[in-house]
Write an enzyme that holds these catalytic residues in place. Structure first.
Site, PDB file in Angstrom:
ATOM      1  N   ASN A  81      -8.331   3.353   3.524  1.00 49.60           N
ATOM      2  CA  ASN A  81      -6.971   3.819   3.236  1.00 49.60           C
ATOM      3  C   ASN A  81      -6.644   3.528   1.773  1.00 49.60           C
ATOM      4  O   ASN A  81      -6.749   2.390   1.322  1.00 49.60           O
ATOM      5  CB  ASN A  81      -5.959   3.115   4.141  1.00 49.60           C
ATOM      6  CG  ASN A  81      -6.056   3.574   5.578  1.00 49.60           C
ATOM      7  OD1 ASN A  81      -5.684   4.689   5.911  1.00 49.60           O
ATOM      8  ND2 ASN A  81      -6.587   2.714   6.446  1.00 49.60           N
ATOM      9  N   ALA A  88       4.651  11.151   6.515  1.00 47.39           N
ATOM     10  CA  ALA A  88       5.532  10.026   6.214  1.00 47.39           C
ATOM     11  C   ALA A  88       6.837  10.453   5.566  1.00 47.39           C
ATOM     12  O   ALA A  88       7.774   9.659   5.482  1.00 47.39           O
ATOM     13  CB  ALA A  88       4.812   9.022   5.323  1.00 47.39           C
ATOM     14  N   GLY A 118      -0.266   6.786  11.633  1.00 45.08           N
ATOM     15  CA  GLY A 118      -0.720   5.777  12.587  1.00 45.08           C
ATOM     16  C   GLY A 118       0.182   4.562  12.662  1.00 45.08           C
ATOM     17  O   GLY A 118       1.209   4.469  11.987  1.00 45.08           O
ATOM     18  N   ARG A 128       6.545  19.396  10.244  1.00 48.11           N
ATOM     19  CA  ARG A 128       6.533  20.844  10.362  1.00 48.11           C
ATOM     20  C   ARG A 128       6.117  21.252  11.755  1.00 48.11           C
ATOM     21  O   ARG A 128       5.354  20.534  12.414  1.00 48.11           O
ATOM     22  CB  ARG A 128       5.531  21.486   9.392  1.00 48.11           C
ATOM     23  CG  ARG A 128       5.750  21.268   7.935  1.00 48.11           C
ATOM     24  CD  ARG A 128       5.103  20.016   7.417  1.00 48.11           C
ATOM     25  NE  ARG A 128       3.720  19.855   7.819  1.00 48.11           N
ATOM     26  CZ  ARG A 128       2.686  20.538   7.313  1.00 48.11           C
ATOM     27  NH1 ARG A 128       2.904  21.424   6.346  1.00 48.11           N
ATOM     28  NH2 ARG A 128       1.454  20.326   7.719  1.00 48.11           N
ATOM     29  N   THR A 165       0.385  11.674   1.078  1.00 48.23           N
ATOM     30  CA  THR A 165       1.051  10.427   0.724  1.00 48.23           C
ATOM     31  C   THR A 165       0.036   9.287   0.703  1.00 48.23           C
ATOM     32  O   THR A 165       0.045   8.432  -0.180  1.00 48.23           O
ATOM     33  CB  THR A 165       2.189  10.128   1.717  1.00 48.23           C
ATOM     34  OG1 THR A 165       3.129  11.205   1.692  1.00 48.23           O
ATOM     35  CG2 THR A 165       2.879   8.832   1.360  1.00 48.23           C
ATOM     36  N   GLY A 210      -2.368  18.503   1.789  1.00 49.32           N
ATOM     37  CA  GLY A 210      -1.403  18.984   0.811  1.00 49.32           C
ATOM     38  C   GLY A 210      -1.637  18.486  -0.591  1.00 49.32           C
ATOM     39  O   GLY A 210      -1.257  19.152  -1.572  1.00 49.32           O
ATOM     40  N   HIS A 225      -3.669  10.972  15.720  1.00 54.56           N
ATOM     41  CA  HIS A 225      -3.568  10.404  14.380  1.00 54.56           C
ATOM     42  C   HIS A 225      -3.832  11.523  13.388  1.00 54.56           C
ATOM     43  O   HIS A 225      -4.839  12.230  13.502  1.00 54.56           O
ATOM     44  CB  HIS A 225      -4.569   9.275  14.192  1.00 54.56           C
ATOM     45  CG  HIS A 225      -4.429   8.588  12.877  1.00 54.56           C
ATOM     46  ND1 HIS A 225      -5.490   8.022  12.200  1.00 54.56           N
ATOM     47  CD2 HIS A 225      -3.348   8.384  12.078  1.00 54.56           C
ATOM     48  CE1 HIS A 225      -5.078   7.500  11.069  1.00 54.56           C
ATOM     49  NE2 HIS A 225      -3.770   7.711  10.964  1.00 54.56           N
ATOM     50  N   ASP A 226      -2.957  11.707  12.422  1.00 48.35           N
ATOM     51  CA  ASP A 226      -3.063  12.859  11.532  1.00 48.35           C
ATOM     52  C   ASP A 226      -4.401  12.913  10.810  1.00 48.35           C
ATOM     53  O   ASP A 226      -4.947  14.004  10.571  1.00 48.35           O
ATOM     54  CB  ASP A 226      -1.892  12.927  10.554  1.00 48.35           C
ATOM     55  CG  ASP A 226      -1.631  11.639   9.793  1.00 48.35           C
ATOM     56  OD1 ASP A 226      -2.460  10.727   9.838  1.00 48.35           O
ATOM     57  OD2 ASP A 226      -0.559  11.549   9.148  1.00 48.35           O
ATOM     58  N   THR A 227      -4.976  11.759  10.493  1.00 48.22           N
ATOM     59  CA  THR A 227      -6.289  11.761   9.840  1.00 48.22           C
ATOM     60  C   THR A 227      -7.361  12.295  10.774  1.00 48.22           C
ATOM     61  O   THR A 227      -8.271  13.016  10.355  1.00 48.22           O
ATOM     62  CB  THR A 227      -6.657  10.345   9.369  1.00 48.22           C
ATOM     63  OG1 THR A 227      -5.632   9.857   8.506  1.00 48.22           O
ATOM     64  CG2 THR A 227      -7.976  10.351   8.633  1.00 48.22           C
TER      65      THR A 227
END
Length: 490
Positions: free
Chosen positions: A298, A11, A80, A15, A262, A409, A238-240
């Protein structure tokens, strides 16, 4: 050496992470990093999608210039729910809206009035939350948005970037499942639900599973960038979903995971969706994973710390490191005040310290005064929110969960990791940090036939990356703190 290139969009930044697989270990090399800055225009908040695609192209060029022209494949993951609309000629109609844009205000109430909470959750298994694509689309229907009337295709953010690279229009399964317009139980778009809201079903594409090679880079783009026609893989987009792939567990281990950034997404893997009265009451979400369903919650994660840091840098005119803030929090008095990280007061950016002060005033708690007190308040509240969430998971599943695995992270913040062990009274294992990029690369390796399945992928993670163990230290009374926290948190 097999080289796969993962583009991981968060968000606030993105990279290009090159995966280097020698048949035994996976090593990572960051070849390009860039900011991801939303743009506010005329009261609306957008993603700068063309600049982001420019950064993808720069990432490919930078990777090639560093001696890696022999890229075997490319995969893209993002956050997402957000999307772009294409016209009948395949042109982007407008910059995609940011999920924090205020156009969804009131849309949940409108949707429940039109169809009912039970119906919406029953058809999708997705938690009812303000940013979902369903409510973004409903806002377009209600406002008779010209872009929707002209749209022929809707593509979610990673699929949009894949389309820019290949010219192929498709939707990847894990990202589709974030929309609250996909029926994970039936593994198909929830067309009947969309029909109730007047959302045109024709603009949605076919859905492909993670690990599908959707096409190769367009010839003109390959020539522009000076590389070959690289295959593009629909990873767990989806990053998750990508982060969950890299949790270094063994088969049969009963655990909960937190993808920490985030946003903090906390959950478990299940064989099928858990769609029942209790999961609806507790507002949990069933999203697609690689071969599994991810039953999750979430939580508004490190957003509060990031926004405090950004505001203080504006006020002070100088940079402050996260390490400095963490140390200040360690020195602050514990359990003075708490916030609910998911309170709607904290959704919008700007002046987060004043919002935290407002929350404390409204809940009759002492207002933090120093930076350390603010960060301590956030960190201990997050840890207690994790405890609340894991207890809700146990309620839904009807069993106790063991170890908590934290990846991403956010685990660089050792204070939050220790607080999580203290608050939950569970062993916490953290690592890897680059979980999403690793998962992205792993799915590419599976698509290329280098790994057979997710079990092999996780074995590779365990063999390639270090983890850190945390145990509850028992120095403070977290049970008493939890009772106070529960009075201010939902």
């Amino acid at each position: 050496m097999i080289k796969t290139l993962a583009f991981d969009f968060g968000a606030s930044s993105g990279r290009a992470i090159l995966g280097l697989y020698d048949g035994n270990k996976l090593n990572l090399e960051e070849t390009h990093r860039f900011s991801n800055d939303p743009v506010s225009i005329n009261g609306s908040l957008y993603w700068d999608v063309l600049r982001l695609f420019y950064e993808i192209k720069r990432g490919i060029v930078e990777t090639a210039h560093k001696g890696h022209k022999d890229i075997a494949s490319i995969g893209i993951d993002t956050w997402g729910v957000d999307y772009g609309l294409l016209d009948c000629q395949g042109n982007l109609l407008a910059n995609p809206y940011h999920y924090r844009d205020e156009r969804t205000n009131g849309m949940i109430d409108k949707a429940i009035e039109m169809a009912g909470r039970d119906y919406i959750f029953g058809k999708t298994g997705i938690e009812i939350v303000w940013f979902n694509t369903l409510y973004q689309m409903l806002s377009m229907v209600e406002s008779h948005a010209p872009a929707l009337e002209k749209a022929e295709t809707l593509l979610l953010m990673p699929d949009l970037f894949n389309y820019f690279l290949t010219g192929v229009k498709s939707t990847e399964y894990t990202i589709a499942s974030t929309t609250q317009m996909y029926n994970v139980a039936e593994d198909a778009w929830a067309n009947d639900l969309m029909g109730k809201f007047g959302i045109p079903k024709s603009i949605f594409t076919n859905v492909v599973k993670p690990g599908t090679v959707i096409g190769s880079m367009k010839k003109e783009l390959s020539e522009e960038l000076g590389v070959g026609s690289i295959p593009v893989v629909a990873v767990a987009s989806h990053d998750t979903g990508s982060a969950a792939v890299s949790v270094p567990v063994t088969d049969g281990e009963d655990y909960a995971f937190i993808s920490c950034g985030t946003w903090s997404i906390m959950g478990v893997q299940t064989d099928k969706p858990v769609i029942n009265q209790r999961s609806m009451e507790l507002n949990f979400t069933n999203e697609g994973g690689v071969g599994k369903i991810l039953l999750m919650k979430n939580i508004m994660g490190l957003w509060l710390i990031q926004e405090c840091k950004r505001q203080w840098e504006i006020d002070d005119g100088q940079k402050t490191s996260f390490d400095e803030l963490e140390q200040a929090a360690r020195e602050a008095k514990p359990f003075v005040s708490f916030v609910d990280p998911d309170d709607l007061l904290f959704v919008a950016p700007n002046n987060m310290p004043s919002k935290i002060a407002q929350f404390c005033e409204q809940t009759n708690q002492p207002v933090p005064q120093t930076k350390g007190e603010f960060i301590r308040c956030i960190a201990q509240s997050l840890a207690l929110k994790y405890r609340m969430t894991v207890e809700c998971l146990e309620d839904i599943l009807g069993r106790k969960l063991g170890t908590i695995h934290m990846v991403g992270g956010g685990i660089k913040d050792k204070l939050i990791c220790q607080f999580t062990a203290n608050a939950t009274k569970r062993d916490v294992i953290t690592g890897p940090v680059e979980a999403t990029a690793i998962g992205n690369n792993l799915v590419q390796l599976m698509a290329l036939g280098e790994l057979k399945n997710i079990s092999e992928a996780r074995a590779l993670v365990r063999n390639s990356f270090d983890v850190t163990h945390y145990q509850a230290d028992g120095e403070l009374d977290w049970d008493a703190a939890y009772e106070v926290f529960r009075k201010v948190a939902k």
